[in-house]
Design a protein around this motif. Sequence first.
Motif, PDB file in Angstrom:
ATOM      1  N   ILE A   6      -5.996   0.343  16.216  1.00 38.06           N
ATOM      2  CA  ILE A   6      -4.780   1.037  16.666  1.00 38.06           C
ATOM      3  C   ILE A   6      -5.153   2.288  17.459  1.00 38.06           C
ATOM      4  O   ILE A   6      -4.559   2.577  18.503  1.00 38.06           O
ATOM      5  CB  ILE A   6      -3.877   1.390  15.464  1.00 38.06           C
ATOM      6  N   ILE A   7      -6.170   3.040  16.979  1.00 39.54           N
ATOM      7  CA  ILE A   7      -6.645   4.218  17.709  1.00 39.54           C
ATOM      8  C   ILE A   7      -7.174   3.808  19.086  1.00 39.54           C
ATOM      9  O   ILE A   7      -6.873   4.449  20.108  1.00 39.54           O
ATOM     10  CB  ILE A   7      -7.741   4.957  16.906  1.00 39.54           C
ATOM     11  N   VAL A   8      -7.966   2.725  19.126  1.00 35.75           N
ATOM     12  CA  VAL A   8      -8.507   2.230  20.400  1.00 35.75           C
ATOM     13  C   VAL A   8      -7.370   1.790  21.320  1.00 35.75           C
ATOM     14  O   VAL A   8      -7.374   2.082  22.523  1.00 35.75           O
ATOM     15  CB  VAL A   8      -9.486   1.059  20.155  1.00 35.75           C
ATOM     16  N   LEU A   9      -6.383   1.110  20.760  1.00 31.71           N
ATOM     17  CA  LEU A   9      -5.233   0.646  21.547  1.00 31.71           C
ATOM     18  C   LEU A   9      -4.493   1.825  22.184  1.00 31.71           C
ATOM     19  O   LEU A   9      -4.165   1.791  23.381  1.00 31.71           O
ATOM     20  CB  LEU A   9      -4.289  -0.157  20.649  1.00 31.71           C
ATOM     21  N   ILE A  10      -4.256   2.869  21.390  1.00 30.95           N
ATOM     22  CA  ILE A  10      -3.565   4.051  21.907  1.00 30.95           C
ATOM     23  C   ILE A  10      -4.395   4.709  23.020  1.00 30.95           C
ATOM     24  O   ILE A  10      -3.876   5.105  24.065  1.00 30.95           O
ATOM     25  CB  ILE A  10      -3.274   5.059  20.773  1.00 30.95           C
ATOM     26  N   GLY A  11      -5.721   4.814  22.788  1.00 26.54           N
ATOM     27  CA  GLY A  11      -6.604   5.395  23.797  1.00 26.54           C
ATOM     28  C   GLY A  11      -6.596   4.601  25.094  1.00 26.54           C
ATOM     29  O   GLY A  11      -6.528   5.175  26.193  1.00 26.54           O
ATOM     30  N   PHE A  12      -6.630   3.286  24.971  1.00 32.61           N
ATOM     31  CA  PHE A  12      -6.612   2.434  26.161  1.00 32.61           C
ATOM     32  C   PHE A  12      -5.271   2.513  26.876  1.00 32.61           C
ATOM     33  O   PHE A  12      -5.213   2.412  28.105  1.00 32.61           O
ATOM     34  CB  PHE A  12      -6.918   0.983  25.762  1.00 32.61           C
ATOM     35  N   GLN A  13      -4.194   2.675  26.099  1.00 38.46           N
ATOM     36  CA  GLN A  13      -2.867   2.783  26.694  1.00 38.46           C
ATOM     37  C   GLN A  13      -2.754   4.047  27.547  1.00 38.46           C
ATOM     38  O   GLN A  13      -2.065   4.069  28.568  1.00 38.46           O
ATOM     39  CB  GLN A  13      -1.811   2.802  25.590  1.00 38.46           C
ATOM     40  N   ILE A  14      -3.482   5.095  27.140  1.00 34.57           N
ATOM     41  CA  ILE A  14      -3.448   6.370  27.866  1.00 34.57           C
ATOM     42  C   ILE A  14      -4.384   6.344  29.082  1.00 34.57           C
ATOM     43  O   ILE A  14      -4.002   6.752  30.182  1.00 34.57           O
ATOM     44  CB  ILE A  14      -3.833   7.535  26.926  1.00 34.57           C
ATOM     45  N   PHE A  15      -5.617   5.836  28.879  1.00 34.43           N
ATOM     46  CA  PHE A  15      -6.644   5.974  29.910  1.00 34.43           C
ATOM     47  C   PHE A  15      -6.906   4.709  30.717  1.00 34.43           C
ATOM     48  O   PHE A  15      -7.515   4.766  31.790  1.00 34.43           O
ATOM     49  CB  PHE A  15      -7.959   6.437  29.273  1.00 34.43           C
ATOM     50  N   TYR A  16      -6.512   3.533  30.203  1.00 33.87           N
ATOM     51  CA  TYR A  16      -6.806   2.284  30.899  1.00 33.87           C
ATOM     52  C   TYR A  16      -5.532   1.451  31.026  1.00 33.87           C
ATOM     53  O   TYR A  16      -4.448   1.908  30.691  1.00 33.87           O
ATOM     54  CB  TYR A  16      -7.892   1.488  30.152  1.00 33.87           C
ATOM     55  N   ASN A  17      -5.705   0.236  31.510  1.00 38.51           N
ATOM     56  CA  ASN A  17      -4.579  -0.684  31.679  1.00 38.51           C
ATOM     57  C   ASN A  17      -4.649  -1.760  30.599  1.00 38.51           C
ATOM     58  O   ASN A  17      -5.584  -2.566  30.582  1.00 38.51           O
ATOM     59  CB  ASN A  17      -4.635  -1.314  33.073  1.00 38.51           C
ATOM     60  N   LEU A  18      -3.670  -1.796  29.717  1.00 35.24           N
ATOM     61  CA  LEU A  18      -3.671  -2.770  28.630  1.00 35.24           C
ATOM     62  C   LEU A  18      -3.436  -4.198  29.122  1.00 35.24           C
ATOM     63  O   LEU A  18      -3.624  -5.149  28.362  1.00 35.24           O
ATOM     64  CB  LEU A  18      -2.610  -2.416  27.583  1.00 35.24           C
ATOM     65  N   ASP A  19      -3.029  -4.352  30.371  1.00 34.63           N
ATOM     66  CA  ASP A  19      -2.836  -5.692  30.920  1.00 34.63           C
ATOM     67  C   ASP A  19      -4.168  -6.354  31.283  1.00 34.63           C
ATOM     68  O   ASP A  19      -4.235  -7.573  31.440  1.00 34.63           O
ATOM     69  CB  ASP A  19      -1.944  -5.651  32.170  1.00 34.63           C
ATOM     70  N   ASP A  20      -5.232  -5.551  31.413  1.00 35.90           N
ATOM     71  CA  ASP A  20      -6.550  -6.106  31.723  1.00 35.90           C
ATOM     72  C   ASP A  20      -7.096  -6.839  30.493  1.00 35.90           C
ATOM     73  O   ASP A  20      -7.097  -6.289  29.384  1.00 35.90           O
ATOM     74  CB  ASP A  20      -7.531  -4.995  32.124  1.00 35.90           C
ATOM     75  N   THR A  21      -7.603  -8.044  30.718  1.00 37.62           N
ATOM     76  CA  THR A  21      -8.075  -8.844  29.580  1.00 37.62           C
ATOM     77  C   THR A  21      -9.284  -8.219  28.900  1.00 37.62           C
ATOM     78  O   THR A  21      -9.452  -8.343  27.691  1.00 37.62           O
ATOM     79  CB  THR A  21      -8.406 -10.278  30.049  1.00 37.62           C
TER      80      THR A  21
ATOM     81  N   PHE B 257      -8.450 -17.222  22.061  1.00 34.17           N
ATOM     82  CA  PHE B 257      -7.289 -16.540  22.639  1.00 34.17           C
ATOM     83  C   PHE B 257      -7.350 -16.425  24.164  1.00 34.17           C
ATOM     84  O   PHE B 257      -6.339 -16.575  24.843  1.00 34.17           O
ATOM     85  CB  PHE B 257      -7.140 -15.145  22.032  1.00 34.17           C
ATOM     86  N   TYR B 258      -8.548 -16.118  24.700  1.00 39.70           N
ATOM     87  CA  TYR B 258      -8.644 -15.803  26.128  1.00 39.70           C
ATOM     88  C   TYR B 258      -9.547 -16.745  26.918  1.00 39.70           C
ATOM     89  O   TYR B 258      -9.593 -16.660  28.143  1.00 39.70           O
ATOM     90  CB  TYR B 258      -9.132 -14.362  26.311  1.00 39.70           C
ATOM     91  N   GLY B 259     -10.305 -17.593  26.230  1.00 37.10           N
ATOM     92  CA  GLY B 259     -11.194 -18.519  26.924  1.00 37.10           C
ATOM     93  C   GLY B 259     -12.615 -17.990  27.018  1.00 37.10           C
ATOM     94  O   GLY B 259     -12.865 -16.796  26.867  1.00 37.10           O
ATOM     95  N   GLN B 260     -13.560 -18.911  27.313  1.00 37.31           N
ATOM     96  CA  GLN B 260     -14.984 -18.555  27.302  1.00 37.31           C
ATOM     97  C   GLN B 260     -15.369 -17.545  28.372  1.00 37.31           C
ATOM     98  O   GLN B 260     -16.362 -16.834  28.234  1.00 37.31           O
ATOM     99  CB  GLN B 260     -15.836 -19.814  27.453  1.00 37.31           C
ATOM    100  N   ASP B 261     -14.596 -17.462  29.457  1.00 33.54           N
ATOM    101  CA  ASP B 261     -14.947 -16.528  30.527  1.00 33.54           C
ATOM    102  C   ASP B 261     -14.950 -15.078  30.046  1.00 33.54           C
ATOM    103  O   ASP B 261     -15.654 -14.232  30.604  1.00 33.54           O
ATOM    104  CB  ASP B 261     -13.971 -16.666  31.696  1.00 33.54           C
ATOM    105  N   TYR B 262     -14.154 -14.776  29.023  1.00 34.21           N
ATOM    106  CA  TYR B 262     -14.052 -13.398  28.543  1.00 34.21           C
ATOM    107  C   TYR B 262     -14.940 -13.125  27.327  1.00 34.21           C
ATOM    108  O   TYR B 262     -14.959 -12.008  26.823  1.00 34.21           O
ATOM    109  CB  TYR B 262     -12.592 -13.063  28.231  1.00 34.21           C
ATOM    110  N   VAL B 263     -15.683 -14.156  26.903  1.00 35.94           N
ATOM    111  CA  VAL B 263     -16.634 -13.956  25.811  1.00 35.94           C
ATOM    112  C   VAL B 263     -17.722 -12.978  26.237  1.00 35.94           C
ATOM    113  O   VAL B 263     -18.337 -12.310  25.403  1.00 35.94           O
ATOM    114  CB  VAL B 263     -17.235 -15.308  25.351  1.00 35.94           C
TER     115      VAL B 263
END
Length: 297
Positions: free
Chosen positions: A228-243, A110-116
């Motif tokens: 889904i819980i992690v996604l919601i937490g990241f949406q509140i505290f972090y940027n979901l656009d970050d890979t 999905f994102y390439g080896q750099d993000y492994v």
Amino acid sequence: MLDPVLPIALYLAFGYLFKIFFKDNSKELVEFVIYFSLPAIVFAKIYPLELTYETLELIFMFNTIILGNLLLSYFAGKLFKLDKKTLATFMIITTFGNTSFIGFSYIDSFYGQDYVVYALIYDLFGSFLLLVSLGMIIINWGSGQHVNFKAIGRSVLFFPPIIMFFITVLAKPFDIPVFMMNTMETIGATLVPIAMIAIGMKLELKNLFYKLKLVTSAIIIKMLIIPIIVLIGFQIFYNLDDTWSKTTILEAAMPPMTMAVVLAIKGGLDERLAINALVLGVLVSLVTVTGFYYLLA
């Protein structure tokens, strides 16, 4: 739309068909991955990485996610009124995700080896360390065995990717020849196809409906509720656009871990329940993990 995940499905099919028509070589393939592919990718990804305070924060976050998963699985098991052996099996298959073999495959696709590298940190210092420590305590408790802390320590210290991690850290002050880095990257690239073919060889469809309700509950918790819980937490505290955020959510959505299932079986837990969860989890992940990928995109 499904281009990134179709190779993974094909690797699984190749492995399963090879086992049906020829023989099961999964043991040898898994050993190659553990002794060659994983250490190579650890060196190739960790050597250029700057180890900072943020890396420690990531490790703490990854462990928090897994421990939260463990607590949820324990309370769910208690709600189902499971006996000790079944509860321990349920906790193991619901908590520990296949963040290496399958996780690296999805992240790479999905994102390439750099993000492994993020998946690598999640697996080595989250999933693996907690499995061989806390996970083994749960397995021994569920089967009524004595907890052997000495054996647990040995399994951590002598796990090839962990050894390679410390070698890589020691090598950081030195210049590594280009040919060596190219060799490590080439061997590391074998991880995805060989690991997925090996898992395809391990697939057993005959126990597909054994304790299906319990397996379905484990998969829903592990592969839907927790991410889904992690996604919601990241949406509140972090940027979901970050890979790195996306890779963390996908790692949290991985199916039950192959090594956790193997250890659960060796420890005397419910073998058919563990294998069934592994098989169904891998098959369902083709849909659920892809779904999370497009949701995050």
